[in-house]
Scaffold this motif. Structure first.
Motif, short mmCIF file in Angstrom:
data_model
loop_
_atom_site.label_atom_id
_atom_site.label_comp_id
_atom_site.label_asym_id
_atom_site.label_seq_id
_atom_site.Cartn_x
_atom_site.Cartn_y
_atom_site.Cartn_z
N VAL A 29 -8.42 -36.78 16.55
CA VAL A 29 -9.07 -35.55 17.03
C VAL A 29 -9.14 -35.55 18.55
CG1 VAL A 29 -11.25 -34.25 17.04
CG2 VAL A 29 -10.39 -35.22 14.90
N ALA A 30 -9.32 -36.73 19.13
CA ALA A 30 -9.43 -36.84 20.59
C ALA A 30 -8.06 -36.87 21.27
CB ALA A 30 -10.21 -38.10 20.95
N GLY A 31 -6.98 -36.85 20.48
CA GLY A 31 -5.65 -36.87 21.07
C GLY A 31 -5.21 -38.26 21.52
N ASP A 47 2.57 -33.07 22.42
CA ASP A 47 1.38 -32.22 22.31
C ASP A 47 1.61 -31.19 21.22
OD1 ASP A 47 -0.08 -33.41 24.34
OD2 ASP A 47 0.93 -32.23 25.88
N SER A 49 -0.88 -28.76 20.09
CA SER A 49 -1.62 -27.51 20.12
C SER A 49 -2.16 -27.25 21.50
CB SER A 49 -2.76 -27.59 19.11
OG SER A 49 -3.60 -26.48 19.27
N THR A 50 -2.22 -25.97 21.85
CA THR A 50 -2.86 -25.62 23.11
C THR A 50 -4.36 -25.45 22.89
OG1 THR A 50 -2.25 -23.35 22.59
CG2 THR A 50 -0.88 -24.52 24.20
N LEU A 51 -4.79 -25.46 21.62
CA LEU A 51 -6.20 -25.27 21.31
C LEU A 51 -6.99 -26.56 21.38
CD1 LEU A 51 -5.78 -22.95 18.20
CD2 LEU A 51 -6.26 -22.29 20.54
N GLY A 52 -6.32 -27.69 21.22
CA GLY A 52 -7.01 -28.97 21.24
C GLY A 52 -6.05 -30.04 21.70
N PRO A 53 -6.55 -31.26 21.79
CA PRO A 53 -5.70 -32.33 22.32
C PRO A 53 -4.81 -33.01 21.27
CG PRO A 53 -7.93 -33.12 22.01
CD PRO A 53 -7.92 -31.69 21.54
N LEU A 54 -4.66 -32.43 20.09
CA LEU A 54 -3.93 -33.12 19.02
C LEU A 54 -2.52 -33.49 19.45
CD1 LEU A 54 -4.95 -31.00 15.89
CD2 LEU A 54 -6.09 -33.01 16.89
N ARG A 55 -2.11 -34.71 19.09
CA ARG A 55 -0.77 -35.18 19.45
C ARG A 55 -0.11 -35.91 18.29
NH1 ARG A 55 -0.27 -37.89 25.17
NH2 ARG A 55 -2.04 -39.18 24.59
#
Ligand SMILES: [Zn+2]
Ligand SMILES: [Zn+2]
Ligand SMILES: [Zn+2]
Length: 155
Positions: A29-31, A47, A49-55
């Motif tokens: 969740v924190a990427g 990367d 999503s631009t909505l969150g740090p998901l990678r």
């Protein structure tokens, strides 16, 4: 083999970005870790999503990509192939199905299930790619040819 132009890659990226598995770890969740395999991210992580740090790590991202591309290859053939649509023997369709299903493990997907009857797709049963529209996006799936034909005729 069709060329993957930037536009197509962007479309696939959007599909991948929304297909991560449920139950993410706090690190994911924190990427800081890959959403698929939980391995700590390095410079090659993508990367999502631009909505969150998901990678996603490069290996998992490639797995998702090959799963999608092979699904569309199979689907593209079936769209234009009457024997496939009728559940008759088609070696091209069969080959594309086998190639696609080989990517199940790479993409960390569950074994394929029929959208119609929820049963497993056995190797000797005719099956087709099938897309269903969920709340926010399209989901790529499969169905036994007999289940999909029943669905089509009862519409
Ligand atoms: Zn990974
Ligand atoms: Zn065919
Ligand atoms: Zn079925």
């Amino acid at each position: 083999m069709s060329a993957l132009v930037a536009e197509e890659l962007e479309r696939l990226h959007q599909l991948i970005a929304w297909s991560f598995p449920p139950g993410l770890s706090p690190e994911s969740v924190a990427g800081e870790a890959c959403v698929w395999c939980d391995v700590p991210c390095d410079d090659t992580a993508v990367d999502l999503s631009t909505l969150g740090p998901l990678r996603a790590c490069a290996t998992c991202y490639a797995g998702q990509l090959v799963w999608l591309v092979s699904w569309y290859d199979w689907n593209g053939h079936v769209d234009a192939c009457t024997p496939c649509q009728q559940g008759r023997v088609c070696h091209v369709g069969r080959g594309r199905r086998v190639l696609h299903l080989l990517t199940t493990g790479l993409a960390r997907k569950q074994p394929p299930l029929c959208t119609g009857c929820q049963g497993p797709l056995h190797d000797d049963e005719p099956a087709l790619p099938f897309v269903w529209t969920g709340q926010s996006s399209e989901h790529l799936g499969y169905g036994h040819t007999r289940c999909l034909l029943r669905r089509a005729t009862s519409r």
